[in-house]
Each structure stands twice: as structure tokens, then as C-alpha cells.
Design an enzyme around this catalytic site. Sequence first.
Site, PDB file in Angstrom:
ATOM      1  N   GLU A   1       0.903  -1.525  -0.144  1.00  0.00           N
ATOM      2  CA  GLU A   1      -0.062   0.238   0.357  1.00  0.00           C
ATOM      3  C   GLU A   1       0.973   1.266  -0.235  1.00  0.00           C
ATOM      4  O   GLU A   1       1.604   1.867   1.475  1.00  0.00           O
ATOM      5  CB  GLU A   1      -0.960  -0.173   1.438  1.00  0.00           C
ATOM      6  CG  GLU A   1      -1.592  -0.648   1.719  1.00  0.00           C
ATOM      7  CD  GLU A   1      -2.602  -0.791   0.575  1.00  0.00           C
ATOM      8  OE1 GLU A   1      -3.135   0.322  -0.231  1.00  0.00           O
ATOM      9  OE2 GLU A   1      -3.671  -1.984   0.593  1.00  0.00           O
TER      10      GLU A   1
ATOM     11  N   CYS B   1      -2.381   9.146   1.712  1.00  0.00           N
ATOM     12  CA  CYS B   1      -1.710   8.768   0.952  1.00  0.00           C
ATOM     13  C   CYS B   1      -3.482   8.828  -0.260  1.00  0.00           C
ATOM     14  O   CYS B   1      -2.457   8.989  -1.128  1.00  0.00           O
ATOM     15  CB  CYS B   1      -2.172   6.976   0.953  1.00  0.00           C
ATOM     16  SG  CYS B   1      -3.198   6.505   2.074  1.00  0.00           S
TER      17      CYS B   1
HETATM   18  P1  NAD Z   1       8.289   5.606   4.548  1.00  0.00           P
HETATM   19  O1  NAD Z   1       8.541   4.625   3.242  1.00  0.00           O
HETATM   20  O2  NAD Z   1       9.625   6.354   5.160  1.00  0.00           O
HETATM   21  O3  NAD Z   1       8.276   4.399   5.733  1.00  0.00           O
HETATM   22  C1  NAD Z   1       7.279   3.628   5.830  1.00  0.00           C
HETATM   23  C2  NAD Z   1       7.446   2.349   6.771  1.00  0.00           C
HETATM   24  O4  NAD Z   1       8.605   1.052   6.453  1.00  0.00           O
HETATM   25  C3  NAD Z   1       8.303   3.191   8.155  1.00  0.00           C
HETATM   26  O5  NAD Z   1       7.803   2.112   9.007  1.00  0.00           O
HETATM   27  C4  NAD Z   1       9.772   3.042   7.371  1.00  0.00           C
HETATM   28  O6  NAD Z   1      10.433   2.302   8.951  1.00  0.00           O
HETATM   29  C5  NAD Z   1       9.620   0.986   6.853  1.00  0.00           C
HETATM   30  N1  NAD Z   1      11.106   1.265   5.975  1.00  0.00           N
HETATM   31  C6  NAD Z   1      11.109   2.119   4.637  1.00  0.00           C
HETATM   32  N2  NAD Z   1      11.810   1.797   4.352  1.00  0.00           N
HETATM   33  C7  NAD Z   1      11.942   0.092   4.580  1.00  0.00           C
HETATM   34  C8  NAD Z   1      12.515  -0.896   4.371  1.00  0.00           C
HETATM   35  N3  NAD Z   1      13.561  -0.327   3.365  1.00  0.00           N
HETATM   36  N4  NAD Z   1      12.474  -2.395   4.796  1.00  0.00           N
HETATM   37  C9  NAD Z   1      11.489  -2.592   5.491  1.00  0.00           C
HETATM   38  N5  NAD Z   1      10.461  -1.638   6.020  1.00  0.00           N
HETATM   39  C10 NAD Z   1      11.554  -0.237   5.359  1.00  0.00           C
HETATM   40  O7  NAD Z   1       7.113   5.796   4.812  1.00  0.00           O
HETATM   41  P2  NAD Z   1       6.214   7.196   6.037  1.00  0.00           P
HETATM   42  O8  NAD Z   1       7.008   8.215   5.528  1.00  0.00           O
HETATM   43  O9  NAD Z   1       6.004   6.819   6.847  1.00  0.00           O
HETATM   44  O10 NAD Z   1       4.857   7.568   5.027  1.00  0.00           O
HETATM   45  C11 NAD Z   1       4.509   8.613   4.166  1.00  0.00           C
HETATM   46  C12 NAD Z   1       4.137   7.866   2.520  1.00  0.00           C
HETATM   47  O11 NAD Z   1       3.086   6.079   2.795  1.00  0.00           O
HETATM   48  C13 NAD Z   1       3.800   8.197   1.753  1.00  0.00           C
HETATM   49  O12 NAD Z   1       4.090   7.805   0.245  1.00  0.00           O
HETATM   50  C14 NAD Z   1       2.248   8.006   1.340  1.00  0.00           C
HETATM   51  O13 NAD Z   1       1.497   7.586   0.225  1.00  0.00           O
HETATM   52  C15 NAD Z   1       2.391   6.685   1.971  1.00  0.00           C
HETATM   53  N6  NAD Z   1       0.932   5.770   2.273  1.00  0.00           N
HETATM   54  C16 NAD Z   1       0.256   4.978   1.815  1.00  0.00           C
HETATM   55  C17 NAD Z   1      -0.783   4.357   1.911  1.00  0.00           C
HETATM   56  C18 NAD Z   1      -1.428   3.250   1.546  1.00  0.00           C
HETATM   57  O14 NAD Z   1      -2.742   2.512   1.989  1.00  0.00           O
HETATM   58  N7  NAD Z   1      -1.091   3.605  -0.179  1.00  0.00           N
HETATM   59  C19 NAD Z   1      -1.126   4.617   3.312  1.00  0.00           C
HETATM   60  C20 NAD Z   1      -0.667   5.334   4.649  1.00  0.00           C
HETATM   61  C21 NAD Z   1       0.111   6.578   4.448  1.00  0.00           C
END
Ligand code: NAD
Length: 495
Positions: free
Chosen positions: A252, A286
Site C-alpha cells: 500500500e 496517501c
Molecule cells: P516510509 O516509506 O518512509 O516509511 C513507511 C514504513 O516503512 C516505516 O515503518 C519505515 O520504517 C518502513 N521502511 C522504510 N524503508 C524500509 C525498508 N527498506 N524495509 C522495510 N521497512 C522499511 O513512509 P512514511 O513517510 O512513513 O509515509 C508516507 C508514505 O506512505 C507516502 O508515500 C504515502 O502515500 C504512503 N502511504 C500509503 C498508504 C496506502 O494505503 N497506500 C497509507 C498511508 C501512507
Amino acid sequence: MAVADIFARLGLTLPDSGGNLVTRSPIDGAVLVRLTAHDDATIDATITAAAAAFPAWRDTPAPRRGELVRLFGNELRAHKAALAELVTLEAGKVTSEAAGEVQEMIDIADFAVGLSRQLHGLTIASERPGHHMRESWQPLGPVGIISAFNFPVAVWAWNAALALVCGDPVVWKPSEKTPLCAIATLGLLDRAIARFDGAPKGLSGLILGAAPAGERLVSDVRVPLVSATGSTAMGRKVGAKLAERFGRALLELGGNNAAIVAPSADFELARRAILFAATGTAGQRCTSLRRAFIHTSRYDEVVGSLKAAYASLPVGDPREAGTLVGPLIDGGAYEAMQAALAAAREQGGIVHGGERVGEGGAFYVRPALVEMPEQAGVMLRETFAPILYVTRYSDLGEAIALQNAAAHGLSSCIFTTDLRESERFVSAAGSDCGIANVNIGPSGAEIGGAFGGEKETGGGRESGSDSWRAYMRRQTSTVNYSNELPLAQGVKFDV
Ligand code: NAD
């Protein structure tokens, strides 16, 4: 309200180890807590416990598993206000949106309880006499849940409520920016588990830390499914790692969501929907609205009205009544927003708003409305901040093509009172997104529908409809109740 007081109201103790995982409130930049990121041994022990819990939970009848989720839903109901206050403090959401996020957890818990008696399979007609075929859904194993900062509790609940009734233990790696929301939520779940007769130890686990901790979870073969919510950059890495070990991915990821405002649009309704979708949660959903294509005949009217509304939106402390736009999560988000606005100006965009409001350790901004001469460059990227790019269109086919030109495919909408236009928008030749709305904005989904999107949004679906199937394994069984052994397709093999 101080964070320790909120934990006390939740009946929990605020953990504070003085460690290296420092959490600040986006409201004022103050340190909320210092925790310790989990090391490899702790992560391994958590996954080991989840794997050990699986057989007992798998063998617990599904409606009984639903009973645990019902007890958890009751905990949420009893502590909705306190948990919502924590969401406000740690993620910066305004009061009503934070309460809405906890309500979403309650809603998915209710949904999952009903689902626990409806994990239906199929019976299939067999071509062979004296044979029955059926399809059943079996528990899968421990489910890893990686979540983003902007929905610090609901995203876990969408996954965990379904996974638990499907017979799977859950291991949560929350955003390193919102660990307290996770600790509090699991404190409530632990209370429900304590009241439930027969929940195995290790059924719910927590992994604290940043990307490396998430990577450990993703790499572990004992976790057959990882549901990861976050940026497309994260999903690209997580998806590849899971594919390498044939783990299942439920991704997601980001969105670059659009609205089309057609000539027949109900102006007042479109205006209000656009304002909520583009500036609510300070543009950090998102599904936030990031692009609007406005028919040339309505452009001046719509943009003029939006400009006036943007200039007077109440920006400020999310705890105060009347605030509609709270803070950005941190300074990094502010810098990314300013860089995007600079790029838009270079592309000929006219920027209204976007400036910082106040100073100090928190980052409040006036949402930005950007008039773009055409859709290109920065407009095709997701910037996780309140920026709405607007351009004109003259033909619906052109507008749909512009909306579909983004790399992401999460959410979309059209404002029209013309039946032909709305039906075309939701047809196969219309929006290419997982969500296509008519006369409402792209954000604020209900839990009853499957949630997720196409292309660089990752393709996963969670929450309602039949999303539960992602948390189970499909099994096809052919049962021969005759004394003969006919082979399929008429094959002969007489021995
Ligand atoms: P992010 O990608 O920086 O982090 C999200 C999560 O992933 C965190 O828990 C982080 O620690 C983890 N993470 C990061 N790199 C990783 C890796 N290589 N391996 C495993 N885990 C890893 O995102 P953010 O800044 O927290 O959130 C914003 C983003 O999330 C935006 O792009 C938004 O659109 C998206 N988002 C999508 C949805 C959806 O349902 N499609 C919902 C909420 C947020």
C-alpha cells in the site's frame, strides 16, 4: 495533555528507556519519549514467538478468533478518546481526524468479527463421476505489518483484525516516528488477549526501529506475508526482497490522486470536497488530493474560490477547536514541500500560499494552491505535503488521460452531474485507479470496500470486501467417494 497522562488514562505505563529512538511531537517539536530500537536478537525472538503461536491459533475455530477481536474492539470503544489524543500528539492530526482514525479501528474490528463466521470457500462441479471438488481458505502463518507515520493506528488495525480472524499471528513494525501509538494500541490488544481464554503467547508482536528493523522482518522466511504501507521507494525494496524468497507482499504505497471538475459540477459540493481532500491531514494522506483538472468553462470560478478559501484556512495547533490544518510531521517534510514549490515555479507555476506559519521546532504551513500551465515534472510526483496543482482541460477524454498519466494509481474522482460523464469515469476506459469516486473527494474511504491502488501504489488491497483472502492460503481439494479411479481429461493409465 502530557503523554504520560494519556498512557495513564489508557491504563498503561509510558515506557521510556532513554534509548536512541527519539520521538518528537510535530505539534511543538518537543521530545515525547526516548525508546530503544530493537536489536537483531529481540526481533528474532519476536518472530520465533509468532511462529510458535501459529499452530494453536490456526486450530482455534474462526468464530472464537473473532471473539478476541470483539474484545479488542470493546477496549478501543472504551479508550477511543485517549488513543485519539495520542494520535494527535504523535502524528499531529486534528482532533476530529484522530477520533476518526480510532473509529476506523473499531469499524474494522466489527467487520472482522462478522467475517470470522464467513470465511467462505467454494464447491466446484467435478468432471469425474463420484468426485467432489472444493476450495477452502486456510490460515497462512505470521503476518508482518509495516506501517507509515500518517495512519499510526488504523493501518495496523485494517491488517491485524483480518489476519487475526484468518488464523494468523501478527508482528508489527510501526513507523519510527510514531512508536507510542503502536505501544498503546498493543497494550489494549494485550488486555483483550488476557481476557480471552486460549490465546497463545506470541500472537501479537512489536518490532521497534527504522528501516533496518523492517528489513529484518521482510527477510524472515517464517513470515509468509508482509503487508507494507509507506512510500513507493520503500515498497520497491520490500517487494523485491519478498519476491526473492517467494514471500507474499501486500503493498500500500504512495498516491498522486486527482479530481476532474466537469462543466456540470455542483460547485459548492466540489469546493468543499476539494478543500478537505487537499488540505485535510495537512496533505499527508496517501489519498490526499494533489492534482485537479478543471474544465476551462469553470476554471476562474473554481480557482478563484479555492484561492480565497486557502488564504483563510485555520492552520495551527491540532488540539485547538476550529483548527483544520495541523503541522507537517517534521522539518524534512517542510523542506520537501518547499523544494516541490520551487520546482513548480521553475516550470511556470503560480504558487498561492505554501509559506511557513510560525517558527521553532514545529513545521506548520499554509496549504499551497499551484496553477500550472500544463501537467509535467513535479506535478507527476507525490510530495507528501498540502500542495494542490490545478490545470485546465477542455475535453473529458483529455482529462481522463491526464489523470491516468501519473505513475501512481491509488485514488481519483470526478465532480459532474452528467450521468454519461460519471459512468465513463468509472468504466474500464475511465480512471485507472483502485478507487474511483463520483461527487466526493479521493480521500476518506470507508472500511467496507477493498482499499488500495494500481501501478506504483503497489497493487495490494486491504480492509473490506474480500481483502481477507490475502491473509489465507487457498486450497483446492478433490475428493473421490467412488470405487473407480477415472483420470481427468479422459487420460488412460491402466496398471
Ligand atoms: P516510509 O516509506 O518512509 O516509511 C513507511 C514504513 O516503512 C516505516 O515503518 C519505515 O520504517 C518502513 N521502511 C522504510 N524503508 C524500509 C525498508 N527498506 N524495509 C522495510 N521497512 C522499511 O513512509 P512514511 O513517510 O512513513 O509515509 C508516507 C508514505 O506512505 C507516502 O508515500 C504515502 O502515500 C504512503 N502511504 C500509503 C498508504 C496506502 O494505503 N497506500 C497509507 C498511508 C501512507
